[in-house]
Design an enzyme around this catalytic site. Structure first.
Site, mmCIF file in Angstrom:
data_model
loop_
_atom_site.group_PDB
_atom_site.id
_atom_site.type_symbol
_atom_site.label_atom_id
_atom_site.label_comp_id
_atom_site.label_asym_id
_atom_site.label_seq_id
_atom_site.Cartn_x
_atom_site.Cartn_y
_atom_site.Cartn_z
ATOM 1 N N GLU A 306 15.339 60.396 37.208
ATOM 2 C CA GLU A 306 16.354 61.429 37.039
ATOM 3 C C GLU A 306 15.757 62.706 36.446
ATOM 4 O O GLU A 306 16.201 63.200 35.412
ATOM 5 C CB GLU A 306 17.520 60.895 36.191
ATOM 6 C CG GLU A 306 18.184 59.688 36.839
ATOM 7 C CD GLU A 306 19.430 59.184 36.143
ATOM 8 O OE1 GLU A 306 19.524 59.289 34.910
ATOM 9 O OE2 GLU A 306 20.320 58.683 36.854
ATOM 10 N N ASP A 385 23.548 50.928 38.628
ATOM 11 C CA ASP A 385 23.700 51.577 37.329
ATOM 12 C C ASP A 385 24.975 51.134 36.615
ATOM 13 O O ASP A 385 25.940 51.895 36.562
ATOM 14 C CB ASP A 385 23.726 53.103 37.527
ATOM 15 C CG ASP A 385 23.524 53.855 36.231
ATOM 16 O OD1 ASP A 385 23.259 53.209 35.215
ATOM 17 O OD2 ASP A 385 23.636 55.097 36.258
ATOM 18 N N GLU A 413 30.371 53.540 30.058
ATOM 19 C CA GLU A 413 30.274 54.696 30.962
ATOM 20 C C GLU A 413 31.125 54.518 32.225
ATOM 21 O O GLU A 413 31.896 55.403 32.590
ATOM 22 C CB GLU A 413 28.808 54.914 31.339
ATOM 23 C CG GLU A 413 28.611 56.031 32.339
ATOM 24 C CD GLU A 413 27.146 56.313 32.648
ATOM 25 O OE1 GLU A 413 26.262 55.618 32.115
ATOM 26 O OE2 GLU A 413 26.899 57.242 33.441
HETATM 27 C C1 GCU Z 1 22.923 56.686 33.962
HETATM 28 C C2 GCU Z 1 23.613 57.654 33.070
HETATM 29 C C3 GCU Z 1 22.669 58.657 32.506
HETATM 30 C C4 GCU Z 1 21.488 57.948 31.865
HETATM 31 C C5 GCU Z 1 20.847 57.020 32.860
HETATM 32 C C6 GCU Z 1 19.732 56.168 32.277
HETATM 33 O O1 GCU Z 1 22.525 57.323 35.147
HETATM 34 O O2 GCU Z 1 24.640 58.301 33.764
HETATM 35 O O3 GCU Z 1 23.354 59.427 31.583
HETATM 36 O O4 GCU Z 1 20.569 58.856 31.402
HETATM 37 O O5 GCU Z 1 21.813 56.132 33.340
HETATM 38 O O6 GCU Z 1 19.960 54.988 32.092
HETATM 39 O O7 GCU Z 1 18.649 56.665 32.039
#
Ligand code: GCU
Length: 699
Positions: A306, A385, A413
């Site tokens: 990400e 996720d 979440e």
């Molecule tokens: C999910 C979440 C993110 C987090 C990511 C992770 O995608 O929405 O906020 O950073 O998981 O586990 O790194």
């Protein structure tokens, strides 16, 4: 669940149990920080529970052998380690002592003599034993039906944690915000600085230790510029103060570190893991961290994930990256915890060959055997996720020569964000009990997480915390059950969802049997209810983008995140089969691969995770997919209303502040469940053109 400290968790009007004979004297022979914590916890607990003032003696009596203890002085609690307290060691036989090690402990109550002993190989074990004793004492208070739920259990207790690493991950940022936090601001930071209120942090340490947790990372896995400086003089003094609070409770502190630190804080031009200067930078910086915090746990790393930096930039792989950090940490006994949440987050929905679910396995499986012995891979329970329902990660059972920990998400979440009630323990139990068949039948995920299947030196559990500065810690007061349950399950994955729920309810709300029955029922039904009115049959992701709260069927359908359901007028679901789809099913061992590959054997609840089917496809339940969607959504909304109704019956029976807070939340959930129902039903009615069998209203 430590409500006894505030005079809670008893039954109103019920007679308080008389103080046990041994509760008036506490004897200890060791001068050790965690033992002092244990004594403080014990004396406070006894004081509050029995309205007494126990006398603590750091006396010779505890060093004297048991046979020397006579008369009045002989009544009491003795606590200590085998080597530190002769009296404690002698209270247990060699065989008994050898049944526990490290953090394991023994408790024995000798009613006739009026003595109780808590012993362990380590001070941590003594502390865990003390919390166990207090838990039993609360559970053993008189119930509204006149029984003592824990009667007689203290006569002999032997406990050994199943998992060595029992960790919590904070996703807190130094500006005071919490990524995916639903319980107020951070208790760790405010306005770019560490908080001065170490008391709250100490209370948190105590909460965690009381459930058996032993490690914490204190900052978000997405390490921003400011938090990158935690490794430097700018913040190390603050980190050390926080570490001290956790140390008193036997909890080791870790930091999430920025993979690009050598560039961002070291001023180097590269973070290439094979570059000598980079390696040297990590060695030096890590030595500074250990100079400030000698028992520092190590680094938690989110890399190439990400948009976070990682070794891919330099054409290196994750083993290169992790091993570089492992080398820096090794001289100090530190660990690298490297997350496997690595996937292409810039996908095109038209591209059917890229499957996010495949990514972790595809990236990490080929690296099995290449990670240093102090590297642990942290793997999310599912390949996507933290959805309310998804398959389990096939990476469990795929790496024989790699240390692994299993990552859960306590913060809700995707499961209602602590505005909806969702007791997650049953979901985690399903994951833990899942048989991977990696070494034939009996290769459950819990045996990979505990290291026993492959005999790994490091293993365990990690989970994203759900707490914040809210007075009740977790936003929704009943969401505390998830934090509590996580700790209990990390200690012993064999505990059932039911046992944990009942224990938590009794500790938190006392033993009014009506209260216990109602809250216990609410907890245990809540996951299924939530699943019913949200995304159907394992497909996931029908949420509003970014904040992830509330229904939005196509919210992620055309985005870059690789999270599609592919619904059109003919059908829905992701074809992950080998025969016609992404081939993801092949990542499981044969038994599971075959089960998921065929629509005939794929379990209903995961059908749309693995297959794209027409709305008229008939499930094992006998219903069509479309009718299942309608039915579960009507049912889910009704069930959510009944949760609110159940809670209302508790008025007058529990603390009014808690009552009001939960009543509001449950009313909100019931309303919001209707919105979910209507959004989902309308969408699929319009797409499929198929009427609902019972003619219920679809907007
Ligand atoms: C999910 C979440 C993110 C987090 C990511 C992770 O995608 O929405 O906020 O950073 O998981 O586990 O790194």
């Amino acid at each position: 669940w430590l409500g006894y400290l505030q005079g809670q968790s008893g039954v109103k009007g019920a007679a308080r149990k008389a103080a046990p004979v041994w509760s008036h004297n506490v004897s200890v022979a060791e001068d050790q920080e965690m033992i002092s914590t244990a004594i403080a916890e014990l004396t406070q607990g006894l004081e509050k529970l029995f309205d007494i003032k126990p006398k603590v003696s750091h006396s010779a009596a505890s060093q004297a052998s048991e046979s020397d203890l006579t008369g009045q002085e002989a009544h009491g609690v003795w606590l200590g380690t085998w080597t530190g307290s002769e009296a404690v060691a002698q209270a247990f036989s060699d065989i008994e002592r050898s049944a526990v090690h490290d953090e394991g402990y023994l408790i024995r109550e000798d009613k006739e003599q009026g003595r109780l002993f808590i012993g362990s190989e380590t001070p941590q074990g003594v502390l865990y034993g003390t919390f166990h004793l207090l838990r039993e004492l609360v559970l053993d208070q008189e119930s509204s039906n006149g029984v003592h739920p824990a009667e007689g259990r203290l006569s002999y207790i032997a406990e050994q944690p199943v998992n060595a690493l029992r960790m919590i991950n904070q996703w807190d940022n130094v500006d005071g915000s919490i990524e995916r936090g639903y319980a107020g601001k951070s208790i760790f930071y405010e306005n770019g600085e560490f908080t001065r209120d170490l008391g709250r942090i100490r209370d948190y340490a105590r909460l965690l230790a009381s459930t058996g947790l032993n490690a914490i990372s204190i900052n978000n896995v997405n390490v921003h510029q400011c938090e990158s400086l935690f490794l430097t003089e700018r913040f190390l003094g603050d980190v050390a103060k926080v570490a001290a609070e956790f140390r008193a409770y036997g909890i080791r502190l870790f930091l999430s570190a920025n993979y690009a630190s050598p560039i961002e804080i070291g001023g180097l031009l590269t973070a290439d893991p094979l570059d000598e200067q980079v390696r040297e930078w990590w060695n030096i910086q890590t030595a500074k961290v250990y100079a400030a915090i000698p028992d520092f746990g190590g680094y938690l790393i989110k890399a190439d994930s990400e948009n976070r930096p990682g070794p891919f930039t330099y054409n290196r792989d994750h083993a290169d990256g992790a091993n570089m950090l492992a080398e820096a940490l090794r001289p100090f006994g530190g660990l690298v915890i490297w997350r496997c949440f690595v996937y292409n987050c810039k996908q095109d929905w038209r591209d059917r060959s890229t499957d996010r679910a495949r990514a972790a396995y595809d990236h990490f499986k080929p690296l099995d055997g290449r990670f240093a012995d102090n590297v642990i891979l942290q793997i999310k329970n599912g390949p996507m996720d933290f959805q309310v329902r998804e398959a389990v990660s096939p990476l469990f059972g795929a790496m024989e020569q790699t240390n692994q920990v299993l990552e859960f998400q306590i913060t809700q979440e995707y499961t209602g964000q602590q505005r909806h009630l969702c007791y997650l323990i049953p979901q985690w139990k399903e994951v833990l009990d899942f048989d991977t068949f990696a070494k034939g039948p009996g290769s459950e995920i819990k045996r990979i997480a505990d290291g026993s299947l492959y005999n790994r030196p490091y293993s365990g559990f990690a989970a994203v915390s759900n707490i914040g500065a809210d007075a009740c810690w977790t936003g929704h007061p009943l969401a505390q059950a998830n934090l509590y349950g996580y700790g209990r399950l990390a200690w012993n994955p064999e505990l059932s969802s039911e046992e944990i729920a009942e224990e938590w309810v009794r500790l938190t709300f006392g033993h009014d049997e009506e209260v216990v029955r109602l809250i216990y029922g609410m907890l245990l039904n809540s996951l299924e209810i939530y699943e019913n009115y949200t995304a159907p049959l394992g497909v996931g992701w029908m949420v509003n983008p970014e904040h992830h709260y509330g229904p939005n069927v196509d919210g992620y359908e055309y985005s870059k995140w690789g999270t599609y359901h592919f619904a059109d007028c003919d059908g829905i679901g992701v074809d992950r089969t080998v025969s016609s789809g992404t081939g993801y099913t092949s990542q499981y061992h044969r038994e599971n691969a075959e089960r998921y590959e065929s629509v005939d054997s794929c379990p209903d609840e995961l059908l749309l995770f693995f297959h794209h089917v027409p709305y008229t496809h008939v499930l094992h339940s006998g219903k069509t997919v479309i009718q299942h969607i309608y039915d579960t959504h009507f049912a889910g909304a009704e069930q959510a209303a009944s949760l609110a109704e159940n809670w209302r019956q508790l008025e007058g029976k529990i603390d009014p502040t808690v009552f009001d807070k939960v009543a509001k939340l449950q009313a909100g959930q019931a309303e919001h469940a209707k919105e979910w129902r209507d959004m989902i039903n309308t969408y699929f009615y319009r797409k499929s053109g198929i009427a609902e069998e019972q003619g219920r209203t679809i907007y």
